[in-house]
Design a protein around this motif. Structure first.
Motif, mmCIF file in Angstrom:
data_model
loop_
_atom_site.group_PDB
_atom_site.id
_atom_site.type_symbol
_atom_site.label_atom_id
_atom_site.label_comp_id
_atom_site.label_asym_id
_atom_site.label_seq_id
_atom_site.Cartn_x
_atom_site.Cartn_y
_atom_site.Cartn_z
ATOM 1 N N GLY A 242 0.813 -1.217 0.000
ATOM 2 C CA GLY A 242 0.000 0.000 0.000
ATOM 3 C C GLY A 242 0.840 1.257 0.000
ATOM 4 N N GLY A 243 1.968 1.244 0.739
ATOM 5 C CA GLY A 243 2.846 2.399 0.746
ATOM 6 C C GLY A 243 3.427 2.674 -0.623
ATOM 7 N N LYS A 244 3.784 1.622 -1.358
ATOM 8 C CA LYS A 244 4.304 1.800 -2.713
ATOM 9 C C LYS A 244 3.257 2.447 -3.613
ATOM 10 C CE LYS A 244 6.618 -1.678 -4.480
ATOM 11 N NZ LYS A 244 6.992 -3.068 -4.822
ATOM 12 N N ILE A 245 2.005 2.055 -3.457
ATOM 13 C CA ILE A 245 0.939 2.659 -4.260
ATOM 14 C C ILE A 245 0.793 4.137 -3.921
ATOM 15 C CG2 ILE A 245 -1.548 2.646 -4.687
ATOM 16 C CD1 ILE A 245 -1.473 -0.391 -4.304
ATOM 17 N N ASP A 246 0.852 4.480 -2.617
ATOM 18 C CA ASP A 246 0.726 5.882 -2.207
ATOM 19 C C ASP A 246 1.876 6.723 -2.749
ATOM 20 O OD1 ASP A 246 -1.593 5.315 -0.903
ATOM 21 O OD2 ASP A 246 -0.710 5.219 1.102
ATOM 22 N N LEU A 247 3.067 6.149 -2.812
ATOM 23 C CA LEU A 247 4.207 6.875 -3.373
ATOM 24 C C LEU A 247 4.032 7.079 -4.873
ATOM 25 C CD1 LEU A 247 6.989 4.989 -1.393
ATOM 26 C CD2 LEU A 247 6.349 7.385 -1.091
ATOM 27 N N ALA A 248 3.528 6.065 -5.552
ATOM 28 C CA ALA A 248 3.260 6.218 -6.980
ATOM 29 C C ALA A 248 2.171 7.258 -7.224
ATOM 30 C CB ALA A 248 2.850 4.879 -7.583
ATOM 31 N N ARG A 249 1.234 7.384 -6.295
ATOM 32 C CA ARG A 249 0.170 8.401 -6.410
ATOM 33 C C ARG A 249 0.704 9.810 -6.198
ATOM 34 N NH1 ARG A 249 -3.849 6.851 -1.918
ATOM 35 N NH2 ARG A 249 -4.973 8.653 -2.717
ATOM 36 N N GLY A 250 1.842 9.946 -5.508
ATOM 37 C CA GLY A 250 2.425 11.267 -5.277
ATOM 38 C C GLY A 250 1.874 11.978 -4.068
ATOM 39 N N LEU A 251 1.406 11.251 -3.046
ATOM 40 C CA LEU A 251 0.951 11.912 -1.829
ATOM 41 C C LEU A 251 2.123 12.653 -1.195
ATOM 42 C CD1 LEU A 251 -1.374 9.211 -0.195
ATOM 43 C CD2 LEU A 251 -1.914 10.962 -1.880
ATOM 44 N N PRO A 252 1.889 13.822 -0.615
ATOM 45 C CA PRO A 252 3.024 14.633 -0.135
ATOM 46 C C PRO A 252 3.826 13.992 0.991
ATOM 47 C CG PRO A 252 0.922 15.597 0.526
ATOM 48 C CD PRO A 252 0.605 14.527 -0.457
ATOM 49 N N VAL A 253 3.176 13.232 1.859
ATOM 50 C CA VAL A 253 3.887 12.608 2.970
ATOM 51 C C VAL A 253 3.252 11.254 3.253
ATOM 52 C CG1 VAL A 253 2.468 13.885 4.649
ATOM 53 C CG2 VAL A 253 4.625 12.857 5.380
ATOM 54 N N VAL A 254 4.094 10.245 3.407
ATOM 55 C CA VAL A 254 3.641 8.886 3.695
ATOM 56 C C VAL A 254 4.409 8.410 4.927
ATOM 57 C CG1 VAL A 254 3.486 6.512 2.842
ATOM 58 C CG2 VAL A 254 3.197 8.425 1.252
ATOM 59 N N HIS A 255 3.683 8.005 5.958
ATOM 60 C CA HIS A 255 4.314 7.523 7.195
ATOM 61 C C HIS A 255 3.923 6.063 7.404
ATOM 62 C CE1 HIS A 255 5.163 6.832 11.445
ATOM 63 N NE2 HIS A 255 5.932 7.904 11.426
ATOM 64 N N ILE A 256 4.942 5.202 7.507
ATOM 65 C CA ILE A 256 4.720 3.764 7.670
ATOM 66 C C ILE A 256 5.471 3.293 8.909
ATOM 67 C CG2 ILE A 256 5.029 1.487 6.623
ATOM 68 C CD1 ILE A 256 4.911 2.826 3.898
ATOM 69 N N ASN A 257 4.779 2.580 9.767
ATOM 70 C CA ASN A 257 5.365 2.070 10.999
ATOM 71 C C ASN A 257 5.457 0.546 10.915
ATOM 72 O OD1 ASN A 257 6.252 1.644 13.615
ATOM 73 N ND2 ASN A 257 4.249 1.978 14.546
ATOM 74 N N PHE A 258 6.673 0.008 11.021
ATOM 75 C CA PHE A 258 6.873 -1.437 11.062
ATOM 76 C C PHE A 258 7.028 -1.866 12.519
ATOM 77 C CE2 PHE A 258 8.567 -0.491 6.717
ATOM 78 C CZ PHE A 258 7.602 -1.215 6.024
ATOM 79 N N VAL A 259 6.068 -2.644 13.009
ATOM 80 C CA VAL A 259 5.990 -2.953 14.444
ATOM 81 C C VAL A 259 6.509 -4.346 14.781
ATOM 82 C CG1 VAL A 259 4.034 -1.395 14.754
ATOM 83 C CG2 VAL A 259 3.607 -3.792 14.224
ATOM 84 N N GLY A 260 6.942 -5.113 13.768
ATOM 85 C CA GLY A 260 7.301 -6.506 14.010
ATOM 86 C C GLY A 260 8.435 -6.682 15.003
ATOM 87 N N TYR A 261 9.500 -5.886 14.850
ATOM 88 C CA TYR A 261 10.627 -6.025 15.783
ATOM 89 C C TYR A 261 10.186 -5.732 17.202
ATOM 90 C CZ TYR A 261 14.780 -4.913 18.436
ATOM 91 O OH TYR A 261 15.725 -4.857 19.440
ATOM 92 N N ASP A 262 9.422 -4.687 17.406
ATOM 93 C CA ASP A 262 8.978 -4.307 18.757
ATOM 94 C C ASP A 262 8.165 -5.424 19.401
ATOM 95 O OD1 ASP A 262 8.781 -2.013 20.739
ATOM 96 O OD2 ASP A 262 6.657 -2.436 20.434
ATOM 97 N N GLU A 263 7.271 -6.039 18.624
ATOM 98 C CA GLU A 263 6.461 -7.134 19.157
ATOM 99 C C GLU A 263 7.342 -8.310 19.572
ATOM 100 O OE1 GLU A 263 3.018 -7.563 19.553
ATOM 101 O OE2 GLU A 263 2.964 -5.384 19.318
ATOM 102 N N HIS A 264 8.300 -8.666 18.746
ATOM 103 C CA HIS A 264 9.169 -9.800 19.058
ATOM 104 C C HIS A 264 10.105 -9.489 20.218
ATOM 105 C CE1 HIS A 264 8.688 -11.500 14.697
ATOM 106 N NE2 HIS A 264 7.584 -11.568 15.416
ATOM 107 N N ALA A 265 10.579 -8.228 20.285
ATOM 108 C CA ALA A 265 11.482 -7.851 21.365
ATOM 109 C C ALA A 265 10.779 -7.879 22.712
ATOM 110 C CB ALA A 265 12.063 -6.462 21.098
ATOM 111 N N HIS A 266 9.495 -7.532 22.748
ATOM 112 C CA HIS A 266 8.745 -7.637 24.006
ATOM 113 C C HIS A 266 8.732 -9.081 24.510
ATOM 114 C CE1 HIS A 266 7.171 -3.672 24.817
ATOM 115 N NE2 HIS A 266 6.726 -3.536 23.570
ATOM 116 N N ARG A 267 8.608 -10.016 23.597
ATOM 117 C CA ARG A 267 8.469 -11.418 23.997
ATOM 118 C C ARG A 267 9.794 -12.043 24.409
ATOM 119 N NH1 ARG A 267 3.358 -12.057 25.446
ATOM 120 N NH2 ARG A 267 1.915 -11.358 23.826
#
Length: 820
Positions: A242-267
């Motif tokens: 979805g982020g790649k599509i938003d970049l192709a659309r030319g939205l002025p700012v795209v913010h993406i949060n990857f939470v996988g490491y945080d979830e695994h680090a908690h465990r």
């Protein structure tokens, strides 16, 4: 030819890309006419401390981020999250400029009399409404992926965000329908996601069984399966596509949060193989998004990567103490009550409760989270998630009662307890007594750097005055014990430990930042920098810092009319390259001024403005109001000595006039003669032009005591006749530094020859020479920039040039070359 061919390939690729196909078939709105406007891709890697990032880079787990640092010149900064060091607080400060927006990830809302936890849609939406009243959302007009808040993005542009995850919101915005169409149109990508989910499911089951075999509780282990499959893998892959599509659309700012490491680090802990393993897939997703940002034809994107906080490897009260911290609090409270006669413990104020114990219980008790403790029989509510716990009393204790309870809790093993005193400050109780807040706090923060100590001290005072902060604040960290968490986890954040308060920001070199960011960047500073980059708010100018010694960096770069190999004409992209190298003198060739093919822009002026430099322009070709030529730029004053045409070959096969510019640039008090040009394509023509440049009207007429630089695109190979003519008077910097392997500058796609040169007089000692080849320079022009660092000899530094200057300084717009 190379640029046109590469541009054609880029256009074909864009036409056939899955992102463009999805845009057309989903009928998604796009930004048109904005290809030269700045865009920003903000990627958050949740919970990754700088120390763990450096460990992952060293182990080769994040090859793309390592490449950004080594080949693309990205700079690594410390990122201080503020207090509490948790995502809802960081994103509130980044998106809206509001510090300490929440007292913790989980807390008691004193106004609504209910428990708020920030993975609840209602709680997140409530907090964001309060933040939005304080400032403009950073993500307005853009998109928000896998965040706590929308950040100001529209309802249809928020995906997997806590504040819009309610079923009603998803139904109203049509996300269910879009998700179904997306799955149909991106079938190959969805098949890949399901394959990954299948593989991750079995890997997660295996890891959970191994954890149970080693004595871990089955409940959290099986919950980890869902977290690993659907959050760490599923959400990451949907955000990537979805982020790649938003970049192709030319939205002025795209913010993406990857939470996988945080979830695994908690465990398993922040440094565990289980957590670090997830970083490779995150790195791959970041790489794909960065590539898409670079290819976007609708916006000129820059990529920033940061982590909101780190994590501490902790011991757990919930695991190691039967009954957890809630039992310790209950026993300490009961002990305090038993030492005093009467129905109330010492210091309990009367008349505070207005609704009765059952009403209190109805508002505060929920049967789900293990970090909330409340029942009709308990005189308190404990919200203890991670290394921070907030203790709220149903019947308010006075200061003496709270102090007595705090001391009992520390004696029972809680690392630290803070007793707020309102505007008068607070007292931090710990194993070695009491410390006044804020005055004594820096002495307790020995593991932190001095600037971070000062910032934590300032933040702590504001954090404790938050309206929803507990009557007592329990801390799982102290300088004299290893970090603890009040929840059943191996990694935690939210407090003020040295790891959890040290994230990172990976930014392009020379990214304009507000003042005060030398030691670290905090969310509000990153917000200011982002608003400045997007053109929404200015940053105060930072003056050029002059070296005490006469050193300088020289750069020559053929910009190809600022036309990249992707078909885009972008002087702002060239300006980014110049700014990242921070040259004292930069010669640019093939620039347009007022030409229709490049939007009638003054390219030299745009580059100078964006890079914070002075500029003088030398036109070589003039047709009416349209000009074409080259320019000299510098942060130092530029005095033009001469602008004139060079000899032409009447029998030449390429009829294009050529010109040169001679200027004096006074760098740190030393006058440097700089002559720059772009020579012709014919052999006889270049020979005649080089003879003229080295003759008495140009370099030959300069006193031998004055330093001279001759640079530009000479269109000639080493050891050719014009090259040898130049070498009689000056020395090629690449040969002067003794390079065995030449650094080629053309073409940017596959450098085969070196036709861009820098020649020096004997007044210079080169320290380094480089051709800047990275993802940006490969696409911005068909040439690569040549850069050298020089030391000016002491003799030259002591003898400023006596030659008078002619011409107007800082002249950015000259109608035609002299003698035309």
């Amino acid at each position: 030819m190379f640029a046109r061919l590469e541009s054609y390939v880029h256009r074909v690729r864009r036409r056939l890309s899955r992102s463009e196909w999805a845009i057309r078939h989903l009928k998604l709105p796009t930004s048109e006419g904005t290809s030269e406007q700045p865009g920003l891709l903000l990627i958050q890697i949740d919970g990754l401390a700088r120390s763990q990032l450096e460990k992952a880079l060293g182990q080769g787990r994040m090859p793309f981020l390592r490449r950004l640092r080594r080949r693309n010149g990205y700079e690594l900064h410390d990122f201080y999250p503020g207090l509490p060091s948790t995502t809802p607080a960081v994103q509130a400060e980044l998106f809206y400029g509001m510090r300490s927006a929440v007292p913790a990830f989980a807390f008691l809302d004193r106004n609504q009399h209910h428990l708020s936890v920030m993975f609840s849609a209602a709680s997140a939406k409530e907090r964001e409404t309060a933040c939005a009243a304080q400032g403009q959302g950073l993500l307005e007009g853009g998109s928000s992926w896998s965040n706590i808040y929308t950040g100001g993005a529209g309802a249809s542009e928020c995906h997997f965000c806590i504040a819009t995850n309610a079923l009603g919101d998803m139904w109203r915005t049509g996300k269910f329908r879009h998700l179904l169409l997306f799955c149909l149109l991106q079938f190959s990508a969805i098949a890949r996601i399901f394959l990954l989910l299948f593989v991750e499911f079995f890997a997660a089951v295996r890891a959970a069984l191994r954890g149970i075999r080693h004595g871990r509780r089955p409940g959290p282990e099986f919950a980890m399966i869902l977290s690993r499959v659907f959050i760490a893998t599923g959400v990451r892959e949907f955000a990537r596509i979805g982020g790649k599509i938003d970049l192709a659309r030319g939205l002025p700012v795209v913010h993406i949060n990857f939470v996988g490491y945080d979830e695994h680090a908690h465990r398993r802990g922040p440094g565990s193989h289980f957590a670090l393993r997830s970083l490779r897939m995150i790195d791959r997703a970041v790489k794909e998004l960065a590539r898409e940002a670079q290819k976007s034809a609708r916006r000129d994107y820059t990529v920033w990567i940061y982590s909101d906080h780190g994590q501490e490897h902790v011991r757990s009260f919930a695991i190691e103490h039967p009954g957890g911290v809630e039992r310790i609090v209950r026993e300490a409270y009961d002990e305090l009550r038993s030492t005093q006669p009467g129905p109330r413990p010492p210091g309990v104020a009367s008349g505070v409760e207005t609704e009765g114990p059952r009403a209190w219980h109805r508002h505060t008790h929920r049967t789900t989270p293990e970090y909330f403790v409340s029942s009709p029989d308990e005189p308190f509510v404990l919200a203890a998630m991670g290394p921070v716990g907030h203790l709220y009393f149903r019947e308010q204790l006075d200061e003496a009662g709270r102090t007595a309870l705090a001391r009992r809790l520390v004696e029972a093993g809680v690392p630290g307890v803070i007793v707020p005193h309102g505007e008068a400050g607070a007292t931090w109780w710990h194993a070695r007594g009491a410390t006044s807040v804020p005055n004594g706090v820096p002495d307790l923060l020995a593991p932190h750097s001095e600037p971070v100590r000062r910032e934590i001290t300032r933040d702590l005072a504001g954090w404790l005055r938050h309206e929803h902060t507990g009557d007592l604040v329990l801390l799982g960290w102290s300088p004299w014990s290893g970090p603890w968490s009040f929840a059943a986890e191996s990694g935690a954040h939210g407090g003020l430990g040295p790891e959890e308060t040290r994230g990172f920001a990976l930014l392009p070199r020379r990214t304009p930042l507000p003042a005060g960011t030398g030691a670290f960047i905090r969310p509000s500073a990153l917000r200011q920098a982002a608003l400045h980059h997007l053109g929404r708010a200015p940053l105060p100018p930072r003056p050029h810092v002059a070296s005490a010694e006469p050193r300088l960096r020289v750069m020559t770069y053929n910009t190809h009319g600022c036309g990249g190999t992707d078909g885009r004409v972008s002087p702002r992209r060239i300006a980014r390259i110049v700014r990242e190298q921070m040259p004292d003198i930069v010669a640019l060739q093939e620039l347009d001024l007022g030409r229709r093919r490049s939007r009638a822009e003054d390219q030299a002026a745009i580059i100078a403005r964006e890079a914070g430099l002075h500029a003088v322009f030398c036109p070589t070709l003039t047709r009416g109001e349209e000009h074409y030529g080259h320019a000299l730029l510098s942060p130092w004053p530029i005095d033009v000595v001469k602008r004139a045409r060079l000899p032409a070959d009447p029998r030449g096969w390429w009829d294009e006039p050529r010109a040169a510019i001679w200027a004096r640039v006074r760098v740190a008090g030393v006058a440097i003669n700089v002559v720059t040009t772009h020579l012709g394509l014919g052999g006889r023509e270049r020979e005649a032009q080089m003879r003229a440049l080295t003759g008495p009207d140009w370099i030959g007429g300069i006193s031998a005591e004055e330093p001279v630089i001759l640079c530009g695109d000479f269109n000639l190979l080493p050891d050719s006749v014009p090259y040898r003519i130049a070498a009689r008077s000056l020395t090629d910097v690449q040969r002067l530094i003794g390079r065995r392997k030449p650094l080629n500058t053309f073409s940017s796609l596959r450098p085969m020859v070196r036709i861009d040169h820098i020649f020096l007089s004997a007044h210079f000692e080169p320290a380094a020479v480089a051709v800047v080849r990275n993802d940006l320079t490969r696409v911005a022009s068909d040439h690569l920039p040549l850069v050298t660092d020089l030391q000016v000899a002491a003799a030259a530094a002591g003898k400023p040039s006596p030659r008078p200057s002619r011409g107007a300084p800082h002249n950015r717009r000259a109608p035609r070359a002299a003698g035309a």
